[in-house]
Design a protein around this motif. Structure first.
Motif, PDB file in Angstrom:
ATOM      1  N   MET B  89      44.247   1.733  13.773  1.00  0.00           N
ATOM      2  CA  MET B  89      43.727   2.168  12.478  1.00  0.00           C
ATOM      3  C   MET B  89      44.828   2.863  11.677  1.00  0.00           C
ATOM      4  O   MET B  89      45.019   2.586  10.485  1.00  0.00           O
ATOM      5  CB  MET B  89      42.552   3.130  12.678  1.00  0.00           C
ATOM      6  N   ARG B  90      45.577   3.740  12.338  1.00  0.00           N
ATOM      7  CA  ARG B  90      46.642   4.467  11.625  1.00  0.00           C
ATOM      8  C   ARG B  90      47.702   3.497  11.126  1.00  0.00           C
ATOM      9  O   ARG B  90      48.225   3.662  10.013  1.00  0.00           O
ATOM     10  CB  ARG B  90      47.260   5.521  12.551  1.00  0.00           C
ATOM     11  N   ASN B  91      48.014   2.488  11.932  1.00  0.00           N
ATOM     12  CA  ASN B  91      49.030   1.512  11.512  1.00  0.00           C
ATOM     13  C   ASN B  91      48.569   0.703  10.312  1.00  0.00           C
ATOM     14  O   ASN B  91      49.352   0.463   9.388  1.00  0.00           O
ATOM     15  CB  ASN B  91      49.371   0.570  12.674  1.00  0.00           C
ATOM     16  N   VAL B  92      47.312   0.287  10.315  1.00  0.00           N
ATOM     17  CA  VAL B  92      46.805  -0.495   9.186  1.00  0.00           C
ATOM     18  C   VAL B  92      46.820   0.357   7.917  1.00  0.00           C
ATOM     19  O   VAL B  92      47.301  -0.077   6.864  1.00  0.00           O
ATOM     20  CB  VAL B  92      45.371  -1.019   9.482  1.00  0.00           C
ATOM     21  N   ILE B  93      46.331   1.577   8.026  1.00  0.00           N
ATOM     22  CA  ILE B  93      46.286   2.456   6.852  1.00  0.00           C
ATOM     23  C   ILE B  93      47.697   2.725   6.335  1.00  0.00           C
ATOM     24  O   ILE B  93      47.973   2.617   5.138  1.00  0.00           O
ATOM     25  CB  ILE B  93      45.570   3.781   7.197  1.00  0.00           C
ATOM     26  N   SER B  94      48.602   3.056   7.237  1.00  0.00           N
ATOM     27  CA  SER B  94      49.947   3.413   6.777  1.00  0.00           C
ATOM     28  C   SER B  94      50.687   2.191   6.228  1.00  0.00           C
ATOM     29  O   SER B  94      51.472   2.313   5.294  1.00  0.00           O
ATOM     30  CB  SER B  94      50.752   4.109   7.872  1.00  0.00           C
TER      31      SER B  94
END
Lengths: 278, 233
Positions: B89-94
Motif C-alpha cells: 500500500m505504501r509503495n502504491v501511494i508513494s
C-alpha cells in the motif's frame, strides 16, 4: 500449570444481565488477559506461550492462516474447548482480573458472560421470539415483561428489530442468512454479556449483510468487548481497533490495527497481510 | 511476542498483483528518466543558447503528462483490485505521489525552456555563470530523489531535505544579487527577471525532489517526515 486467582463471589446464575465481572467506569486495558498460555488437542500442541491483553469495549481482530490457532484461542475464552475430549492447557486466562479457570467460576455463568457468534448462523428451530428468550427461560425467568423487554432490547441492539418486530412469532429459519446471523448476535447479547466472541461471523454473508453486521459491531463496542476471528483483511481493518496475527499456534504480532496494516513490525505479519505467504 | 523465523516466500501469491506492482514501478521509473532528460535538455537550451533544445523540452512534456495519467490509472486499478496493505500500500501511494512531483518538475523544465527562448533573443548576460551551479544542484537533487526511490535508499532520501535548504539559500542569494544589479544595468532588467524566474523554477524543483524523498521515506519505513522542518530546525 493452571494459575488460580483470588476467589471472588460466584455469579448469580439465575439473573440474566448479571455479569461475571463488575462494570467498570473506565475501560480496562487488560480486560481479558492471556498469560503463558499453551493449549493441546491430545498430544498435538495448538497454541504456544500466548501472552496478550485484550482491552475492554474495543474490537480486537484475530487474523492468520487456517490452523494457526486463532479460533482455538477464541474458544478457550469461554472454555468451549473443554467440550472436546483430550484437551488440556497450561497458563491462564483472566477476565477482569479473575481466572476463568477459578474453581469457583461456573462455566455456564462464564459462557453467559462471554457470548459467542459462529461462522454459520445457528438459530434454534423456534420462533424469533423464542430464540432470544431461550437462555432466559432456561434460567427460570418467565415474566412476560422481562422477556418482552429483552427481546426488543436485543433485537434493537442487533439492528434487527425494525425488520422483524411484526413477525416475532414466525420461525427464525425463515429469515435471510444475514438476518439469521444478526438474530444470533441478538441472542448472544440477550444475556448482556461482557464479551462477544465472533468466529468469522460474515464468511457466509453477502456484502450488504456483511456491511450490516460490521456496522453492528461498531455500534456494539460501546457496550461490549468484541473479539472477532476473520480471514478478511479489509474486515479487520474496517472493524477492529487492535489486531493480532497468529501463525503456527504462535502470536506473532499484536498491535493497533492501523499499525499492523500499514507498517507491521514483523516480517511474517507483513508477508501474510500482503499475500506473500503460502 | 514470538519472532521465531518461519520461512515464507517473498513473492506474492497472486502473480497478477506482482505484475501490476512491477508495471507501476516500471512506468514511474520511465517517467523519472523522461523528466530527467527534459531537465537536462532545458539546461542545454539555456546555457548553450539553443532554441531547438528549448522546443524539444516543450514538446516532450506531453510524454510525461501521459505517463502521469497512466500511473494514476494503474494505481487506482491496483487499489480497486488488490486492496494492497502494508508495504504494498505504501509503495502504491508513494509511486502515485512521485508521479505527481515528476510531472511538476517536467512543468518547471518547460517553464525554464520558455524563459530560455526569451533569453536567447537578447544579448547574453555574464550573470548566467552564477546560475549554473544552482541548476546543477537542483538537477542532482532530482537524480538522487529518483535513485533513492529506485534503490529504496533511506539515507539518500533523508538527505534531500537539508540539501533543499541549501538550494533555497542559493536561489535567494542569486535573486538578491540580480535585484541589486537592476538599478545599475536597466537595459538588462528583462534578462535579469527571466534569470530570477529560472532560479525560482529550480528552487521549486528542489522542493519537489524533497517531496519525492519524503514519499520514498514513507514507502520504506512508514515514517511521516513532511512539514517537520519546524521540529528539526
Amino acid at each position: 500449570m493452571i494459575k488460580s486467582m483470588d476467589p471472588q463471589p460466584p455469579p448469580t446464575a439465575s439473573a440474566p444481565g448479571t455479569n461475571v465481572t463488575s462494570e467498570l467506569a473506565h475501560p480496562r486495558a487488560d480486560f481479558l488477559k492471556v498469560t503463558d498460555f499453551n493449549f493441546y488437542y491430545g498430544k498435538k500442541q495448538a497454541l504456544y506461550q500466548i501472552n496478550m491483553e485484550i482491552p475492554q469495549r474495543q474490537v480486537t481482530a484475530f487474523i492468520g492462516p487456517s490452523g494457526c490457532g486463532k479460533s482455538t484461542l477464541l474458544r478457550n475464552f469461554n472454555r468451549m474447548n473443554e467440550l472436546i475430549d483430550g484437551v488440556r492447557h497450561e497458563g491462564d486466562i483472566l477476565l477482569n482480573g479473575r481466572s476463568i479457570y477459578d474453581k469457583k467460576m461456573e462455566v455456564i455463568a462464564l459462557r453467559r458472560s462471554i457470548g459467542m457468534v459462529f461462522q454459520k448462523s445457528n438459530p434454534f428451530p423456534k420462533s424469533i421470539y423464542e430464540n432470544i428468550v431461550y437462555s432466559l427461560r432456561i434460567a427460570g425467568i418467565s415474566s412476560k415483561n422481562i422477556l418482552d423487554e429483552t427481546v426488543e432490547r436485543s433485537l434493537r441492539g442487533a439492528a434487527l428489530w425494525d425488520e422483524v418486530k411484526d413477525r416475532l412469532q414466525d420461525s427464525a429459519l425463515g429469515l435471510s442468512g444475514g438476518q439469521m446471523q444478526r438474530l444470533c448476535i441478538a441472542r448472544a447479547i440477550a444475556n448482556r454479556p461482557e464479551i462477544l466472541l465472533m468466529d468469522e461471523p460474515c464468511s457466509a454473508l453477502d456484502p450488504i449483510a456483511t456491511a450490516k453486521v460490521e456496522d453492528l459491531i461498531h455500534d456494539l463496542k460501546s457496550q461490549f468487548t468484541i473479539v472477532i476471528v476473520t480471514h478478511n483483511m479489509q474486515q479487520a481493518t474496517r472493524c477492529s481497533d487492535r489486531t493480532a496475527f497468529f501463525y503456527l499456534g504462535k502470536l506473532i504480532e499484536y498491535d493497533d490495527t492501523q499499525k499492523i496494516f500499514t507498517n507491521p513490525g514483523e516480517k511474517q505479519t507483513e508477508d501474510y497481510i500482503t499475500g506473500r505467504f503460502g | 511476542m514470538s519472532t521465531d523465523t518461519v520461512a515464507m516466500p517473498n513473492t506474492h501469491i497472486l502473480s497478477t498483483f506482482e505484475e501490476a506492482l512491477r508495471s507501476l514501478r516500471d512506468d514511474a521509473l520511465m517517467m523519472a528518466s523522461l523528466t530527467e532528460r527534459n531537465l537536462e535538455n532545458a539546461r542545454k537550451g539555456l546555457f548553450e543558447r539553443d532554441e531547438d533544445w528549448c522546443n524539444t523540452v516543450i514538446a516532450d512534456d506531453e510524454e510525461v503528462d501521459t505517463l502521469e495519467v497512466q500511473i494514476d490509472r494503474e494505481g487506482v486499478n491496483i487499489m480497486l483490485r488488490y486492496h494492497p496493505l502494508a508495504s504494498d500500500m505504501r509503495n502504491v501511494i508513494s509511486t502515485m505521489k512521485l508521479s505527481v512531483n515528476l510531472e511538476r518538475i517536467a512543468d518547471q523544465a518547460v517553464g525554464i525552456a520558455r524563459r530560455s527562448r526569451k533569453l536567447i533573443s537578447r544579448p547574453p548576460a555574464d550573470e548566467m555563470f552564477h546560475l549554473e551551479p544552482i541548476y546543477q544542484y537542483a538537477e542532482t537533487m532530482v537524480k538522487d530523489a529518483v535513485r533513492a526511490f529506485a534503490s529504496q535508499d533511506l539515507e539518500l532520501a533523508r538527505g534531500l531535505k537539508e540539501r533543499d535548504r541549501q538550494l533555497d539559500q542559493m536561489n535567494r542569494s542569486f535573486a538578491e544579487k540580480l535585484t541589486d544589479l537592476m538599478s545599475h544595468r536597466v537595459d538588462f532588467i528583462p534578462t535579469y527577471m527571466d534569470l530570477i524566474f529560472i532560479s525560482r523554477f529550480l528552487e521549486r524543483i528542489g522542493d519537489q525532489a524533497t517531496n519525492m524523498g519524503e514519499d520514498t521515506i514513507y514507502a520504506i519505513s512508514a515514517e511521516e517526515t513532511r512539514h517537520t522542518h519546524h521540529l528539526t530546525g
